[in-house]
Design an enzyme around this catalytic site. Structure first.
Site, PDB file in Angstrom:
ATOM      1  N   GLN A  94       0.886  -1.181   0.000  1.00 18.05           N
ATOM      2  CA  GLN A  94       0.000   0.000   0.000  1.00 18.05           C
ATOM      3  C   GLN A  94       0.917   1.223   0.000  1.00 18.05           C
ATOM      4  O   GLN A  94       1.152   1.843   1.029  1.00 18.05           O
ATOM      5  CB  GLN A  94      -0.881  -0.019   1.238  1.00 18.05           C
ATOM      6  CG  GLN A  94      -1.813  -1.241   1.283  1.00 18.05           C
ATOM      7  CD  GLN A  94      -2.626  -1.272   2.555  1.00 18.05           C
ATOM      8  OE1 GLN A  94      -3.474  -0.402   2.780  1.00 18.05           O
ATOM      9  NE2 GLN A  94      -2.377  -2.246   3.409  1.00 18.05           N
ATOM     10  N   LYS A 190      -0.570  -8.205 -16.499  1.00 19.79           N
ATOM     11  CA  LYS A 190      -1.413  -8.763 -15.426  1.00 19.79           C
ATOM     12  C   LYS A 190      -2.454  -7.743 -14.976  1.00 19.79           C
ATOM     13  O   LYS A 190      -2.165  -6.564 -14.868  1.00 19.79           O
ATOM     14  CB  LYS A 190      -0.502  -9.138 -14.252  1.00 19.79           C
ATOM     15  CG  LYS A 190      -1.207  -9.633 -13.010  1.00 19.79           C
ATOM     16  CD  LYS A 190      -0.222  -9.970 -11.881  1.00 19.79           C
ATOM     17  CE  LYS A 190      -0.126  -8.866 -10.858  1.00 19.79           C
ATOM     18  NZ  LYS A 190       0.746  -9.216  -9.712  1.00 19.79           N
ATOM     19  N   GLY A 223      -0.773 -16.795  -6.905  1.00 26.03           N
ATOM     20  CA  GLY A 223      -1.589 -16.622  -8.111  1.00 26.03           C
ATOM     21  C   GLY A 223      -0.820 -15.983  -9.257  1.00 26.03           C
ATOM     22  O   GLY A 223      -0.888 -16.458 -10.406  1.00 26.03           O
TER      23      GLY A 223
HETATM   24  C1  R5P Z   1       2.746  -7.239  -6.839  1.00 30.65           C
HETATM   25  O1  R5P Z   1       2.892  -6.097  -7.251  1.00 30.65           O
HETATM   26  C2  R5P Z   1       3.893  -8.039  -6.278  1.00 30.65           C
HETATM   27  O2  R5P Z   1       5.100  -7.711  -6.925  1.00 30.65           O
HETATM   28  C3  R5P Z   1       3.631  -9.524  -6.394  1.00 30.65           C
HETATM   29  O3  R5P Z   1       3.520  -9.869  -7.767  1.00 30.65           O
HETATM   30  C4  R5P Z   1       2.365  -9.921  -5.672  1.00 30.65           C
HETATM   31  O4  R5P Z   1       2.355  -9.420  -4.361  1.00 30.65           O
HETATM   32  C5  R5P Z   1       2.238 -11.442  -5.640  1.00 30.65           C
HETATM   33  O5  R5P Z   1       1.020 -11.750  -5.037  1.00 30.65           O
HETATM   34  P1  R5P Z   1       0.315 -13.161  -5.279  1.00 30.65           P
HETATM   35  O6  R5P Z   1       1.356 -14.236  -5.057  1.00 30.65           O
HETATM   36  O7  R5P Z   1      -0.789 -13.178  -4.234  1.00 30.65           O
HETATM   37  O8  R5P Z   1      -0.250 -13.165  -6.660  1.00 30.65           O
END
Ligand code: R5P
Length: 310
Positions: A94, A190, A223
């Site tokens: 955040q 993404k 994910g």
């Molecule tokens: C996002 O900006 C971060 O760099 C990571 O890609 C993210 O926190 C990964 O989260 P998750 O494993 O829940 O997809």
């Protein structure tokens, strides 16, 4: 110089201590019946240069309070200088207002750390480089890239590699690793329809016939990595592995990664792991203790830290 550790990652703190031949200073951390935290530094630290090691990982609120309370105890015990060594700086995602009436927790936590008594901060791969500027005290943000570069050189033929940023925000990070290796980069487009959910829209770059290495700062639910790996395979990648600095690994992430298209997930020990991670078939850990230990040694001796990345 003295090392003090919170409870979030004692194994890493001990490994850092072993690396620079500095034992951990005795520090008692207990809970009152209602969960409040009590800290007592077990030896005289008057006039010392203190390095307090604590990741603000899960449970983030408890570990953050522990960090703040330890610093208060150290400051009141007349430490000369306190460096908050925060291998994983939580609450960093955040880092801007994402909508009306939302907080910027990265700035709030940076203020709390300085207010509790830190004179400087040493951290690793902040979620976004500009968070360094949220601290009004000197802050060294180390990069994991040289550590991952060594591992990749040992395990891959770099001519086949494609370094993949899992989202647009990670392009600078991916480019820095790719340029050290002389490899190309690809980018995953993404989207996050809701917090905690990710969707891959497209792949920017030709990954056909390449060994893809997704490079990210955090793996949380898994994910982002698992969806990106599936899409890269669909686009003709020979293999997909992931190199990630901070293994947050919430919920069923380990299971999800085991069932995914990822040949392996390589991550650092910035966050303590449990048995499920140690036993996971496709997760490998690399210790960040030598890098953090060397940075601590340099700060204590007033030597350059940026030289570590030349
Ligand atoms: C996002 O900006 C971060 O760099 C990571 O890609 C993210 O926190 C990964 O989260 P998750 O494993 O829940 O997809």
């Amino acid at each position: 110089m003295k090392l003090v550790s919170g409870t979030s990652n004692k194994v890493l703190a001990k490994a850092i201590g072993d690396h620079i031949d500095a034992p951990l200073t005795e520090c008692e951390i207990e809970r009152f019946a209602d969960g409040e935290i009590f800290v007592r530094i077990g030896e005289n630290i008057r006039g010392e240069d203190i390095f307090l090691i604590q990741s603000t990982s899960k449970p983030a609120n408890d570990h953050l309070m522990e960090l703040l309370i330890c610093m208060d105890a150290l400051a009141r015990a007349s430490a000369n200088r306190i460096t908050a060594v925060i291998p994983y700086f939580g609450y960093a995602r955040q880092d801007r207002k994402t909508g009306g009436r939302t907080p910027i927790t990265a700035k709030l936590v940076a203020n709390l750390v300085a207010e509790a008594g830190a004179h400087r901060v040493l951290t690793l791969d902040l979620h976004a480089g500009q968070i360094q500027g949220f601290f009004d005290i000197p802050t060294d943000n180390l990069f994991v890239t040289p550590v991952f570069e060594d591992d990749l050189l040992r395990n891959y033929d770099t001519s086949e590699l494609m370094i993949v940023s899992p989202d647009v925000g990670g392009v600078v990070r991916a480019r820095s690793l790719a340029s050290r290796l002389g490899a190309d980069i690809a980018i995953v487009d993404k989207r996050r329809p809701k917090p905690g959910q990710s969707e891959v829209m497209n792949i920017i770059g030709d990954v056909e016939g390449r060994r893809c290495i997704i490079f990210d700062d955090i793996v949380d639910s898994g994910g982002t990595l698992c969806n990106a790996a599936a899409k890269l395979k669909e686009h003709g990648a020979i293999s997909v592995a992931a190199y990630v600095t901070h293994g947050v690994l919430s919920g069923k992430a380990v299971e999800r990664i085991a069932k995914s298209e990822l040949s392996e997930l390589v991550m650092t020990d910035s966050i303590a792991v449990d048995e499920t991670v140690i036993k996971a078939p496709n997760i490998r850990m690399i210790s960040i203790a030598p890098l953090l230990g060397e940075a601590i040694r340099r700060i204590a001796n007033e030597e350059s830290v940026s030289k570590l990345f030349d």
